[in-house]
Design a protein around this motif. Structure first.
Motif, PDB file in Angstrom:
ATOM      1  N   GLN A   1       0.828  -1.203   0.000  1.00 40.45           N
ATOM      2  CA  GLN A   1       0.000   0.000   0.000  1.00 40.45           C
ATOM      3  C   GLN A   1       0.863   1.254   0.000  1.00 40.45           C
ATOM      4  N   TRP A   2       1.925   1.245   0.789  1.00 34.79           N
ATOM      5  CA  TRP A   2       2.808   2.409   0.874  1.00 34.79           C
ATOM      6  C   TRP A   2       3.453   2.710  -0.474  1.00 34.79           C
ATOM      7  N   SER A   3       3.821   1.677  -1.215  1.00 36.48           N
ATOM      8  CA  SER A   3       4.496   1.889  -2.502  1.00 36.48           C
ATOM      9  C   SER A   3       3.581   2.566  -3.515  1.00 36.48           C
ATOM     10  N   ARG A   4       2.273   2.465  -3.324  1.00 36.67           N
ATOM     11  CA  ARG A   4       1.322   3.094  -4.250  1.00 36.67           C
ATOM     12  C   ARG A   4       0.923   4.508  -3.818  1.00 36.67           C
ATOM     13  N   MET A   5       1.356   4.927  -2.656  1.00 31.41           N
ATOM     14  CA  MET A   5       0.971   6.252  -2.161  1.00 31.41           C
ATOM     15  C   MET A   5       1.817   7.350  -2.792  1.00 31.41           C
ATOM     16  N   ARG A   6       1.199   8.498  -2.975  1.00 26.89           N
ATOM     17  CA  ARG A   6       1.869   9.660  -3.535  1.00 26.89           C
ATOM     18  C   ARG A   6       2.318  10.559  -2.388  1.00 26.89           C
ATOM     19  N   LEU A   7       3.574  10.957  -2.405  1.00 27.45           N
ATOM     20  CA  LEU A   7       4.065  11.911  -1.407  1.00 27.45           C
ATOM     21  C   LEU A   7       3.635  13.304  -1.852  1.00 27.45           C
ATOM     22  N   SER A   8       2.777  13.924  -1.086  1.00 28.21           N
ATOM     23  CA  SER A   8       2.288  15.240  -1.492  1.00 28.21           C
ATOM     24  C   SER A   8       3.111  16.368  -0.887  1.00 28.21           C
ATOM     25  N   LYS A   9       3.761  16.085   0.251  1.00 28.05           N
ATOM     26  CA  LYS A   9       4.534  17.149   0.879  1.00 28.05           C
ATOM     27  C   LYS A   9       5.572  16.534   1.811  1.00 28.05           C
ATOM     28  N   ILE A  10       6.743  17.136   1.808  1.00 27.06           N
ATOM     29  CA  ILE A  10       7.787  16.809   2.780  1.00 27.06           C
ATOM     30  C   ILE A  10       8.165  18.125   3.435  1.00 27.06           C
ATOM     31  N   GLN A  11       8.213  18.113   4.767  1.00 26.76           N
ATOM     32  CA  GLN A  11       8.601  19.318   5.485  1.00 26.76           C
ATOM     33  C   GLN A  11       9.881  19.059   6.265  1.00 26.76           C
TER      34      GLN A  11
END
Length: 129
Positions: free
Chosen positions: A58-68
């Motif tokens: 599931q994690w591999s299919r997630m999109r990173l929308s923001k890194i702070q």
């Protein structure tokens, strides 16, 4: 990477946090820093996940929308740097070569208690907490 080298990415004035300023800074999605963090976050461990194989898929299919990035010099100087030095000293006492980036990974996951993590210079990033 050493804590002082991580500071090269800081954008706060003088790369030093002052008072109650905002400690969170968005990492530009087009930057090398974003790509490096995204790669590290998505990389698989050789150890089995405590959450099972489904979580990894599931994690591999997630999109990173923001890194702070947290830029809190009091945390880095008073806590993170001390912990880093302790780990390095332990390796050296055992006669082992300490290699930053191999024996350390400076990533932290999100939490609902962002204020405490970002602002608390003593307990913000407690290893094994």
């Amino acid at each position: 990477m050493t804590p002082s080298k991580l500071r090269q990415f800081w954008v706060s004035p003088g790369r030093k946090s002052v008072g109650n300023q905002d400690f969170l800074f968005d990492v530009p999605t087009s930057s090398m820093e974003f790509r490096m963090v995204a790669t590290a976050v998505r990389s698989s461990s050789s150890d089995a996940s405590a959450y099972g194989p489904t979580a990894r898929e599931q994690w591999s299919r997630m999109r990173l929308s923001k890194i702070q990035r947290i830029e809190n010099s009091m945390q880095q100087d008073g806590g993170i740097q001390s912990y880093y030095n302790s780990v390095r000293s332990s390796f050296e006492a055992m006669g082992l070569e300490f290699v930053p980036g191999v024996h350390t990974r400076w990533l932290f996951h999100g939490s609902r208690d962002t204020d405490s993590i970002v602002s608390n210079p003593i307990q913000g990033f407690q290893p094994l907490a």
